[in-house]
Design a protein around this motif. Sequence first.
Motif, PDB file in Angstrom:
ATOM      1  N   HIS A  44       6.871   4.386  73.600  1.00  0.00           N
ATOM      2  CA  HIS A  44       6.722   4.229  75.497  1.00  0.00           C
ATOM      3  C   HIS A  44       7.595   4.567  76.261  1.00  0.00           C
ATOM      4  O   HIS A  44       9.028   4.113  75.695  1.00  0.00           O
ATOM      5  N   PRO A  45       7.798   5.408  77.261  1.00  0.00           N
ATOM      6  CA  PRO A  45       8.834   5.411  78.198  1.00  0.00           C
ATOM      7  C   PRO A  45       9.423   4.621  78.509  1.00  0.00           C
ATOM      8  O   PRO A  45       8.736   3.247  79.145  1.00  0.00           O
ATOM      9  N   GLN A  46      10.627   4.198  78.655  1.00  0.00           N
ATOM     10  CA  GLN A  46      11.577   3.696  79.945  1.00  0.00           C
ATOM     11  C   GLN A  46      12.482   3.602  80.327  1.00  0.00           C
ATOM     12  O   GLN A  46      12.543   5.243  79.889  1.00  0.00           O
ATOM     13  N   PRO A  47      13.000   3.045  81.669  1.00  0.00           N
ATOM     14  CA  PRO A  47      14.056   3.924  82.560  1.00  0.00           C
ATOM     15  C   PRO A  47      15.188   3.309  81.385  1.00  0.00           C
ATOM     16  O   PRO A  47      15.169   2.350  80.435  1.00  0.00           O
ATOM     17  N   VAL A  48      16.196   4.290  81.914  1.00  0.00           N
ATOM     18  CA  VAL A  48      18.140   4.321  81.032  1.00  0.00           C
ATOM     19  C   VAL A  48      18.016   2.828  81.605  1.00  0.00           C
ATOM     20  O   VAL A  48      18.719   2.716  82.773  1.00  0.00           O
ATOM     21  N   PRO A  49      18.580   1.616  80.995  1.00  0.00           N
ATOM     22  CA  PRO A  49      18.992   0.447  81.205  1.00  0.00           C
ATOM     23  C   PRO A  49      20.659   1.162  81.770  1.00  0.00           C
ATOM     24  O   PRO A  49      21.336   2.338  81.311  1.00  0.00           O
TER      25      PRO A  49
END
Length: 335
Positions: free
Chosen positions: A206-211
């Motif tokens: 699942h894609p996520q924004p880079v923390p």
Amino acid sequence: MSTSVKGKTVVVTGASAGIGRAVAREFGRAGANVALLARGRTGLEAAAADVEKCGARALVIPTDISDYAQVDAAAQAVESELGPIDIWVNVAFTSVFAPFHEITPDEFRHVTEVTYLGFVYGTMAALQRMRPRNTGAIVQVGSALGGRGIPLQSAYCGAKHALNGFTESLRTELLHDHSNVHVTVVQMPAVNTPQFSWVLSRLPKHPQPVPPIYQPEIAARAVLFAAKHPQRKQFWVGASTVATLLGQRVAPRVLDRYLARTGYASQQTDALAPRTQPNIWQPRDDEPGADHGAHGAFDDRSHAHSPQWWLREHAAPIAAVAGGAAAVALAVGSR
């Protein structure tokens, strides 16, 4: 420009969800009349309800921002219904999460049409109306990725880089003409929006924004602030944006190696990729009950506050207080 937007006419593209949705709500709270542009009617109508709950007027105009004829027609409808456009905010975008060699030419072209040319078309439509009146503000919602590209988002990063070059060119032309129309860019950090659940992705997870990840309300407050201070070239939002853009200036090759090593894993969760229809060709919020709101799936990991942005937003009063305190100290010390 006045520091108040109350009673102003504001256009927000990409207003049905994510940052655009939060921006529309923020301007509604500030008393502006808000025209809402995006493809999906359900999301737009929900955004209009948000604005109207704040006591402001809202106008829903389903628009494909990659089609200039639709954008220009929307601008005309705004001026007919709400009055002259004072502020235009470009937010709408789409993206593909994949290595460059796995992106098709049509996909890359369409991301560019929406995420870059959509901003160009919105700016064209706004300027056509603002220039004769010699007043107005255009706010471009940019990204830290417009100054530092990362893996798996080549189409999006390319569009955001292009946006910066286009806006700089336009700004110099407006300065040459001594125009009272202003354009500024708000460079955003990773934001918790629904895009990561509906983006076209060829990643295994699942894609996520880079923390670190920030909530869209921070982005919305920054856009409102920029609209009130459009003479400034750009605004950086979030400590991660500051670190990224400064790091690119100081040590770009170090960032190259760092992102090559970490950029794939940092943009994916441990969960398998969602089995959903991506929004690149069709909106995900054009069916009854398909309102996705401003927030994405990362509420439990997202920051509701940004000390960096708070300091930037309050720089003037802080400086005034500091100056006053210094003056008092000098006066006391001279006795």
